[in-house]
Write a protein that holds these residues in place. Sequence first.
Motif, mmCIF file in Angstrom:
data_model
loop_
_atom_site.group_PDB
_atom_site.id
_atom_site.type_symbol
_atom_site.label_atom_id
_atom_site.label_comp_id
_atom_site.label_asym_id
_atom_site.label_seq_id
_atom_site.Cartn_x
_atom_site.Cartn_y
_atom_site.Cartn_z
ATOM 1 N N GLY A 148 0.792 -1.230 -0.019
ATOM 2 C CA GLY A 148 0.110 0.159 0.126
ATOM 3 C C GLY A 148 0.774 1.117 0.001
ATOM 4 O O GLY A 148 0.388 2.149 -0.571
ATOM 5 N N ASN A 149 1.884 1.242 0.535
ATOM 6 C CA ASN A 149 2.980 2.226 0.798
ATOM 7 C C ASN A 149 3.623 2.561 -0.574
ATOM 8 O O ASN A 149 4.253 3.723 -0.903
ATOM 9 N N ASP A 179 -2.203 -17.042 10.040
ATOM 10 C CA ASP A 179 -1.142 -15.772 10.458
ATOM 11 C C ASP A 179 -1.936 -15.077 11.333
ATOM 12 O O ASP A 179 -3.217 -15.190 11.628
ATOM 13 N N GLU A 180 -1.363 -13.732 11.637
ATOM 14 C CA GLU A 180 -1.890 -12.695 12.575
ATOM 15 C C GLU A 180 -3.015 -11.976 11.873
ATOM 16 O O GLU A 180 -2.995 -12.249 10.417
ATOM 17 N N PRO A 181 -4.185 -11.490 12.538
ATOM 18 C CA PRO A 181 -5.188 -10.877 11.700
ATOM 19 C C PRO A 181 -5.105 -9.822 10.743
ATOM 20 O O PRO A 181 -5.818 -9.899 9.715
ATOM 21 N N GLN A 182 -3.956 -9.257 11.031
ATOM 22 C CA GLN A 182 -3.828 -7.973 10.159
ATOM 23 C C GLN A 182 -3.276 -8.382 8.763
ATOM 24 O O GLN A 182 -3.259 -7.643 7.919
ATOM 25 N N HIS A 183 -2.777 -9.556 8.846
ATOM 26 C CA HIS A 183 -2.260 -10.035 7.728
ATOM 27 C C HIS A 183 -2.995 -10.743 6.473
ATOM 28 O O HIS A 183 -2.796 -11.027 5.294
ATOM 29 N N ILE A 184 -4.398 -11.283 7.104
ATOM 30 C CA ILE A 184 -5.111 -12.152 6.447
ATOM 31 C C ILE A 184 -5.735 -11.503 5.186
ATOM 32 O O ILE A 184 -5.702 -12.096 4.047
ATOM 33 N N LYS A 185 -6.410 -10.475 5.179
ATOM 34 C CA LYS A 185 -6.956 -9.666 4.097
ATOM 35 C C LYS A 185 -5.801 -9.403 3.195
ATOM 36 O O LYS A 185 -5.838 -9.398 1.843
ATOM 37 N N GLN A 186 -4.748 -8.457 3.766
ATOM 38 C CA GLN A 186 -3.669 -8.356 2.989
ATOM 39 C C GLN A 186 -3.083 -9.396 2.059
ATOM 40 O O GLN A 186 -2.625 -9.249 0.824
ATOM 41 N N GLY A 187 -2.825 -10.401 2.759
ATOM 42 C CA GLY A 187 -2.259 -11.653 2.143
ATOM 43 C C GLY A 187 -3.369 -12.311 0.892
ATOM 44 O O GLY A 187 -2.507 -12.778 -0.055
ATOM 45 N N ARG A 188 -4.579 -12.187 1.043
ATOM 46 C CA ARG A 188 -5.572 -12.594 0.109
ATOM 47 C C ARG A 188 -5.448 -11.940 -0.896
ATOM 48 O O ARG A 188 -5.776 -12.508 -2.178
ATOM 49 N N ALA A 190 0.478 1.847 21.312
ATOM 50 C CA ALA A 190 1.734 1.066 20.942
ATOM 51 C C ALA A 190 1.541 0.449 19.483
ATOM 52 O O ALA A 190 0.710 0.422 18.780
ATOM 53 N N THR A 191 2.795 0.549 18.815
ATOM 54 C CA THR A 191 3.041 0.120 17.845
ATOM 55 C C THR A 191 2.816 -1.345 17.286
ATOM 56 O O THR A 191 2.919 -2.100 18.429
ATOM 57 N N SER A 248 -0.745 -1.414 10.225
ATOM 58 C CA SER A 248 -0.588 0.019 10.257
ATOM 59 C C SER A 248 0.769 0.487 10.632
ATOM 60 O O SER A 248 1.088 1.424 11.307
ATOM 61 N N MET A 249 1.842 -0.396 10.095
ATOM 62 C CA MET A 249 3.057 -0.136 10.661
ATOM 63 C C MET A 249 3.652 1.576 10.564
ATOM 64 O O MET A 249 3.455 1.849 9.184
#
Length: 248
Positions: A77-78, A110-119, A205-206, A234-235
Amino acid sequence: MIKPEVLFKALSDLGIDFFSGVPDSLLKDFCAFVTDNVIKSQHVITANEGNALALSAGHYLGTGKVGLVYMQNSGLGNVINPLLSLNDPEVYGLPVLLMIGWRGEPGLKDEPQHIKQGRISTTLLDAMEIPWHIIDSNTKDIKNIINLALNQALNREGPVAFMVRKGTFSHYSLKAIQEINNQISREQAIQQLVKQLNSNDRIVATTGMPSRELYEFRESRGDNLGNDFFTVGSMGHAASISLGLAIS
Protein backbone atom coordinates in the motif's frame (compact mmCIF):
# COMPACT_ATOMS: atom_id res chain seq x y z
CA MET A 1 14.84 -24.32 1.53
CA ILE A 2 16.93 -21.75 -0.30
CA LYS A 3 20.20 -20.70 1.28
CA PRO A 4 20.40 -16.88 1.43
CA GLU A 5 23.88 -16.99 -0.07
CA VAL A 6 22.56 -18.88 -3.12
CA LEU A 7 19.98 -16.18 -3.87
CA PHE A 8 22.53 -13.45 -3.20
CA LYS A 9 25.03 -15.00 -5.62
CA ALA A 10 22.32 -15.37 -8.28
CA LEU A 11 21.51 -11.68 -7.95
CA SER A 12 25.18 -10.65 -7.92
CA ASP A 13 25.99 -12.75 -10.99
CA LEU A 14 23.26 -10.84 -12.85
CA GLY A 15 24.64 -7.46 -11.81
CA ILE A 16 22.18 -6.65 -9.02
CA ASP A 17 24.20 -5.08 -6.22
CA PHE A 18 21.93 -2.41 -4.70
CA PHE A 19 19.41 -3.31 -2.00
CA SER A 20 16.89 -1.21 -0.11
CA GLY A 21 13.73 -1.91 1.81
CA VAL A 22 11.86 -2.44 5.04
CA PRO A 23 12.70 -5.65 6.95
CA ASP A 24 10.18 -8.49 7.06
CA SER A 25 10.24 -11.66 9.16
CA LEU A 26 9.90 -13.91 6.10
CA LEU A 27 12.93 -12.26 4.50
CA LYS A 28 15.08 -11.74 7.62
CA ASP A 29 17.63 -14.44 6.82
CA PHE A 30 18.25 -13.10 3.32
CA CYS A 31 18.37 -9.51 4.59
CA ALA A 32 20.87 -10.52 7.29
CA PHE A 33 23.13 -12.05 4.65
CA VAL A 34 22.90 -8.87 2.57
CA THR A 35 23.82 -6.78 5.61
CA ASP A 36 26.93 -8.90 6.20
CA ASN A 37 28.06 -8.91 2.56
CA VAL A 38 27.19 -5.52 1.06
CA ILE A 39 28.80 -2.17 1.84
CA LYS A 40 26.51 0.25 3.67
CA SER A 41 26.04 2.59 0.72
CA GLN A 42 24.65 -0.31 -1.34
CA HIS A 43 22.19 -1.55 1.28
CA VAL A 44 19.83 0.98 2.83
CA ILE A 45 17.13 0.04 5.35
CA THR A 46 14.47 2.72 4.98
CA ALA A 47 11.71 4.26 7.09
CA ASN A 48 9.06 3.13 4.60
CA GLU A 49 8.71 1.22 1.37
CA GLY A 50 8.22 4.30 -0.78
CA ASN A 51 11.62 5.60 0.34
CA ALA A 52 13.20 2.30 -0.65
CA LEU A 53 11.62 2.39 -4.10
CA ALA A 54 12.76 5.98 -4.65
CA LEU A 55 16.31 5.09 -3.63
CA SER A 56 16.31 2.27 -6.15
CA ALA A 57 14.99 4.63 -8.82
CA GLY A 58 17.82 7.07 -8.14
CA HIS A 59 20.33 4.23 -8.28
CA TYR A 60 19.02 3.17 -11.68
CA LEU A 61 19.10 6.73 -13.00
CA GLY A 62 22.71 7.09 -11.86
CA THR A 63 24.06 3.70 -12.88
CA GLY A 64 21.63 2.10 -15.33
CA LYS A 65 21.54 -0.94 -13.01
CA VAL A 66 18.38 -2.51 -11.59
CA GLY A 67 18.10 -2.64 -7.80
CA LEU A 68 16.19 -4.95 -5.50
CA VAL A 69 13.59 -3.54 -3.10
CA TYR A 70 12.35 -5.81 -0.31
CA MET A 71 9.25 -5.45 1.85
CA GLN A 72 6.42 -7.25 3.58
CA ASN A 73 3.23 -7.40 1.51
CA SER A 74 1.64 -4.99 4.00
CA GLY A 75 4.01 -2.43 2.47
CA LEU A 76 2.43 -2.74 -0.96
CA GLY A 77 0.00 0.00 0.00
CA ASN A 78 2.90 2.36 0.68
CA VAL A 79 4.38 1.91 -2.79
CA ILE A 80 1.29 1.96 -4.99
CA ASN A 81 1.75 5.63 -5.89
CA PRO A 82 5.50 5.53 -6.63
CA LEU A 83 5.11 2.24 -8.48
CA LEU A 84 2.49 3.82 -10.73
CA SER A 85 4.00 7.29 -11.05
CA LEU A 86 7.76 6.69 -10.85
CA ASN A 87 8.50 3.18 -12.08
CA ASP A 88 5.55 2.50 -14.35
CA PRO A 89 6.29 1.99 -18.07
CA GLU A 90 3.70 4.67 -18.93
CA VAL A 91 5.51 7.32 -16.87
CA TYR A 92 9.29 7.17 -16.24
CA GLY A 93 9.72 3.48 -16.99
CA LEU A 94 12.28 2.65 -14.31
CA PRO A 95 12.83 -1.12 -13.89
CA VAL A 96 13.09 -2.60 -10.40
CA LEU A 97 12.80 -6.01 -8.77
CA LEU A 98 10.46 -6.28 -5.78
CA MET A 99 10.94 -9.01 -3.18
CA ILE A 100 7.74 -9.28 -1.14
CA GLY A 101 7.24 -11.42 1.94
CA TRP A 102 3.82 -13.06 1.55
CA ARG A 103 2.27 -12.80 5.00
CA GLY A 104 -1.30 -14.04 5.29
CA GLU A 105 -1.09 -16.28 2.24
CA PRO A 106 -4.47 -18.00 1.75
CA GLY A 107 -4.60 -21.34 3.52
CA LEU A 108 -1.87 -20.50 6.05
CA LYS A 109 -2.44 -19.37 9.63
CA ASP A 110 -1.22 -15.86 10.36
CA GLU A 111 -1.91 -12.75 12.45
CA PRO A 112 -5.30 -11.04 11.89
CA GLN A 113 -3.81 -7.94 10.22
CA HIS A 114 -2.23 -10.10 7.51
CA ILE A 115 -5.23 -12.17 6.44
CA LYS A 116 -6.92 -9.76 4.03
CA GLN A 117 -3.65 -8.27 2.82
CA GLY A 118 -2.37 -11.76 2.07
CA ARG A 119 -5.56 -12.67 0.21
CA ILE A 120 -5.44 -9.63 -2.11
CA SER A 121 -1.68 -9.11 -2.56
CA THR A 122 -1.42 -10.77 -5.95
CA THR A 123 -4.68 -9.10 -6.98
CA LEU A 124 -3.07 -5.72 -6.22
CA LEU A 125 -0.06 -6.61 -8.35
CA ASP A 126 -2.34 -7.71 -11.18
CA ALA A 127 -4.33 -4.47 -10.92
CA MET A 128 -1.07 -2.50 -11.22
CA GLU A 129 -0.14 -4.71 -14.20
CA ILE A 130 3.06 -5.84 -12.45
CA PRO A 131 4.27 -9.34 -13.42
CA TRP A 132 5.01 -11.55 -10.42
CA HIS A 133 6.65 -14.89 -9.64
CA ILE A 134 6.50 -17.14 -6.59
CA ILE A 135 9.63 -18.17 -4.69
CA ASP A 136 9.34 -20.86 -2.03
CA SER A 137 11.33 -23.63 -0.39
CA ASN A 138 10.78 -25.89 -3.40
CA THR A 139 12.04 -23.42 -5.99
CA LYS A 140 14.73 -24.91 -8.21
CA ASP A 141 17.38 -23.01 -10.16
CA ILE A 142 16.75 -19.64 -8.56
CA LYS A 143 19.14 -17.95 -10.98
CA ASN A 144 16.89 -18.73 -13.96
CA ILE A 145 13.89 -17.19 -12.19
CA ILE A 146 15.89 -14.07 -11.28
CA ASN A 147 17.18 -13.80 -14.84
CA LEU A 148 13.65 -14.14 -16.24
CA ALA A 149 12.33 -11.44 -13.92
CA LEU A 150 15.26 -9.12 -14.63
CA ASN A 151 14.75 -9.43 -18.38
CA GLN A 152 11.04 -8.75 -17.89
CA ALA A 153 11.81 -5.62 -15.86
CA LEU A 154 14.27 -4.34 -18.46
CA ASN A 155 12.07 -5.16 -21.45
CA ARG A 156 8.88 -3.67 -20.01
CA GLU A 157 10.79 -0.83 -18.32
CA GLY A 158 8.99 -1.27 -15.04
CA PRO A 159 8.65 -3.35 -11.87
CA VAL A 160 8.57 -7.12 -11.57
CA ALA A 161 7.80 -8.81 -8.23
CA PHE A 162 8.69 -11.98 -6.35
CA MET A 163 6.16 -13.25 -3.82
CA VAL A 164 8.18 -15.08 -1.17
CA ARG A 165 6.34 -17.73 0.80
CA LYS A 166 6.82 -18.56 4.47
CA GLY A 167 9.74 -20.91 5.16
CA THR A 168 11.56 -20.15 1.91
CA PHE A 169 15.00 -19.35 3.34
CA SER A 170 17.25 -21.43 5.54
CA HIS A 171 18.52 -19.80 8.72
CA TYR A 172 21.32 -17.26 8.63
CA SER A 173 22.66 -15.47 11.73
CA LEU A 174 23.66 -11.84 11.36
CA LYS A 175 27.34 -11.36 12.13
CA ALA A 176 27.51 -7.57 11.86
CA ILE A 177 26.12 -6.88 15.32
CA GLN A 178 27.45 -3.92 17.29
CA GLU A 179 27.59 -4.47 21.03
CA ILE A 180 26.37 -1.53 23.10
CA ASN A 181 27.32 -1.34 26.76
CA ASN A 182 24.67 -0.69 29.43
CA GLN A 183 21.86 -1.32 26.97
CA ILE A 184 18.43 -2.23 28.30
CA SER A 185 15.97 -4.30 26.34
CA ARG A 186 12.89 -2.90 24.65
CA GLU A 187 10.72 -4.80 27.12
CA GLN A 188 12.57 -3.30 30.09
CA ALA A 189 12.18 0.19 28.62
CA ILE A 190 8.42 -0.32 28.19
CA GLN A 191 8.11 -1.53 31.78
CA GLN A 192 9.99 1.49 33.14
CA LEU A 193 7.80 3.82 31.09
CA VAL A 194 4.58 2.24 32.36
CA LYS A 195 5.76 2.63 35.96
CA GLN A 196 5.94 6.41 35.46
CA LEU A 197 2.38 6.80 34.15
CA ASN A 198 -0.64 8.15 35.94
CA SER A 199 -3.79 6.02 36.04
CA ASN A 200 -5.50 8.10 33.33
CA ASP A 201 -2.53 8.19 30.93
CA ARG A 202 -2.91 6.32 27.67
CA ILE A 203 -0.47 4.58 25.36
CA VAL A 204 -0.71 3.91 21.63
CA ALA A 205 1.67 1.01 21.01
CA THR A 206 3.04 0.18 17.60
CA THR A 207 2.48 -3.16 15.87
CA GLY A 208 4.41 -6.30 16.76
CA MET A 209 6.38 -7.04 19.91
CA PRO A 210 5.96 -3.60 21.59
CA SER A 211 2.18 -4.06 21.72
CA ARG A 212 2.53 -7.65 22.94
CA GLU A 213 5.03 -6.72 25.66
CA LEU A 214 2.97 -3.74 26.80
CA TYR A 215 -0.17 -5.89 26.98
CA GLU A 216 1.56 -8.63 28.96
CA PHE A 217 3.08 -6.20 31.47
CA ARG A 218 -0.18 -4.31 31.91
CA GLU A 219 -2.03 -7.58 32.46
CA SER A 220 0.52 -8.80 35.02
CA ARG A 221 -0.02 -5.61 37.03
CA GLY A 222 -3.79 -5.73 36.79
CA ASP A 223 -3.87 -2.39 34.95
CA ASN A 224 -6.84 -1.11 32.98
CA LEU A 225 -6.14 -2.44 29.47
CA GLY A 226 -8.87 -0.20 28.08
CA ASN A 227 -6.59 2.82 28.43
CA ASP A 228 -4.24 1.61 25.71
CA PHE A 229 -4.57 1.13 21.96
CA PHE A 230 -2.59 -1.87 20.74
CA THR A 231 -2.05 -1.14 17.03
CA VAL A 232 -2.30 -4.22 14.83
CA GLY A 233 -0.73 -3.61 11.42
CA SER A 234 -0.57 0.05 10.24
CA MET A 235 3.21 0.02 10.76
CA GLY A 236 4.64 3.52 11.10
CA HIS A 237 1.36 5.20 11.99
CA ALA A 238 1.19 4.79 15.79
CA ALA A 239 2.54 8.32 16.35
CA SER A 240 -0.20 9.84 14.19
CA ILE A 241 -2.89 7.76 15.93
CA SER A 242 -1.65 9.05 19.28
CA LEU A 243 -1.53 12.65 18.04
CA GLY A 244 -5.12 12.37 16.80
CA LEU A 245 -6.11 10.96 20.18
CA ALA A 246 -4.27 13.71 22.05
CA ILE A 247 -5.74 16.67 20.15
CA SER A 248 -9.24 15.19 20.43
